[in-house]
Design an enzyme around this catalytic site. Sequence first.
Site, PDB file in Angstrom:
ATOM      1  NE  ARG A   1     -69.655 -65.855 -13.217  1.00 52.34           N
ATOM      2  CZ  ARG A   1     -68.863 -66.135 -14.207  1.00 52.34           C
ATOM      3  NH1 ARG A   1     -68.889 -67.049 -16.053  1.00 52.34           N
ATOM      4  NH2 ARG A   1     -69.565 -67.872 -13.077  1.00 52.34           N
TER       5      ARG A   1
ATOM      6  NE  ARG B   1     -82.724 -59.404 -10.078  1.00 56.67           N
ATOM      7  CZ  ARG B   1     -82.043 -59.391  -9.669  1.00 56.67           C
ATOM      8  NH1 ARG B   1     -83.187 -58.803  -8.633  1.00 56.67           N
ATOM      9  NH2 ARG B   1     -81.060 -60.231  -8.298  1.00 56.67           N
ATOM     10  NE  ARG B   2     -78.273 -59.579  -7.766  1.00 60.60           N
ATOM     11  CZ  ARG B   2     -77.888 -60.336  -7.333  1.00 60.60           C
ATOM     12  NH1 ARG B   2     -76.812 -60.732  -7.796  1.00 60.60           N
ATOM     13  NH2 ARG B   2     -78.219 -61.266  -5.991  1.00 60.60           N
TER      14      ARG B   2
ATOM     15  CB  CYS C   1     -78.648 -65.925 -20.516  1.00 60.57           C
ATOM     16  SG  CYS C   1     -78.989 -67.365 -19.474  1.00 60.57           S
TER      17      CYS C   1
ATOM     18  NE  ARG D   1     -70.694 -62.812  -6.885  1.00 68.79           N
ATOM     19  CZ  ARG D   1     -72.191 -63.569  -6.549  1.00 68.79           C
ATOM     20  NH1 ARG D   1     -73.090 -62.417  -7.246  1.00 68.79           N
ATOM     21  NH2 ARG D   1     -72.750 -64.450  -6.762  1.00 68.79           N
TER      22      ARG D   1
ATOM     23  CE  LYS E   1     -79.259 -66.067  -8.071  1.00 67.33           C
ATOM     24  NZ  LYS E   1     -79.300 -64.752  -7.846  1.00 67.33           N
ATOM     25  CG  ASP E   2     -78.358 -70.331 -11.128  1.00 68.35           C
ATOM     26  OD1 ASP E   2     -78.663 -69.095 -11.306  1.00 68.35           O
ATOM     27  OD2 ASP E   2     -77.571 -70.376  -9.632  1.00 68.35           O
TER      28      ASP E   2
END
Length: 312
Positions: free
Chosen positions: A153, A135-136, A245, A159, A89-90
Amino acid sequence: MTDPHSSPRFRLGTRRSPLAMAQAEETRARLAGAHGIDPAHIEIVAVTASGDRIQDRALAEIGGKALWTKELDAWLANGEIDFAVHSAKDVETLRPEAFAIGAVLPREDVRDVLVGAASIHALPQGAIVGTSAPRRAAQLLHARPDCTVVTFRGNVATRLAKLAAGEADATFLAAAGLKRLGETGTGHALDAEEWLPAPGQAAILVECRADDARTRDFLSAIDDAPSRAGLLAERALLAALGGNCHSPIAVLSRHDGDALVMRAALYSPDGAEKVEGSARFPAHDLEGPARLAADLLARAVPAIADHFAGPG
């Protein structure tokens, strides 16, 4: 099977973060097992990526997904490593033609995990939620417009530390990442049918030089065909949407016999608008995702469509 006494040595490139290193170790172990060689024949070469160094801003503001890959890309192009291991996904949708996907490992749990509450609806009124993923953020604000999103981040430990320090009431993590780090008891997994994951989530992608037949052959031993088909379909959807992005995209792909069933949703960044759809197509038919993308864009209101360029 390769003769362990004559097997060639390979250099595996990876980011230096704890999760990236865990993924590199998993890849090395799978390759060693598939070829019957000592894992020491595969050297892990780690780099601190730009995306890991910059922690105070969202990636979308400072260069996007390329910040995860550019150092490894340079090493791969220069022959300093033979292949690179990435969280799929990155990895940017459009990649240099000089690179090829040598393998996709068996996909892990694609769900997001919510830390700080048992469910989205259990979040307290006006909750502050930390995430740097468009997205989140959009999914959350669509379901709970009363919530406030703040930028979070850093790696998993960072986190969680920010959450413990009271910088937010809740945050999101990927179930696959937690499992690979041995932290499966953290948070509450969200139903992937209700809370669609990110394209490529939970997939490990191994990239090599397209003209390196020796390495491509070596990597092919651990390529998982169903996981590759699902990942390529999701990346085909991204390519046809022409997102960036800042574009909130969620997608879930499931195998149904020889077919893939794909559900996708696009959001406006503030979560106020949403368009979703689904399609069923042969697992290796990359026109299927393109047709779904065209349908979604055709029905998207300007607040969504303005964030997608379409194919090409």
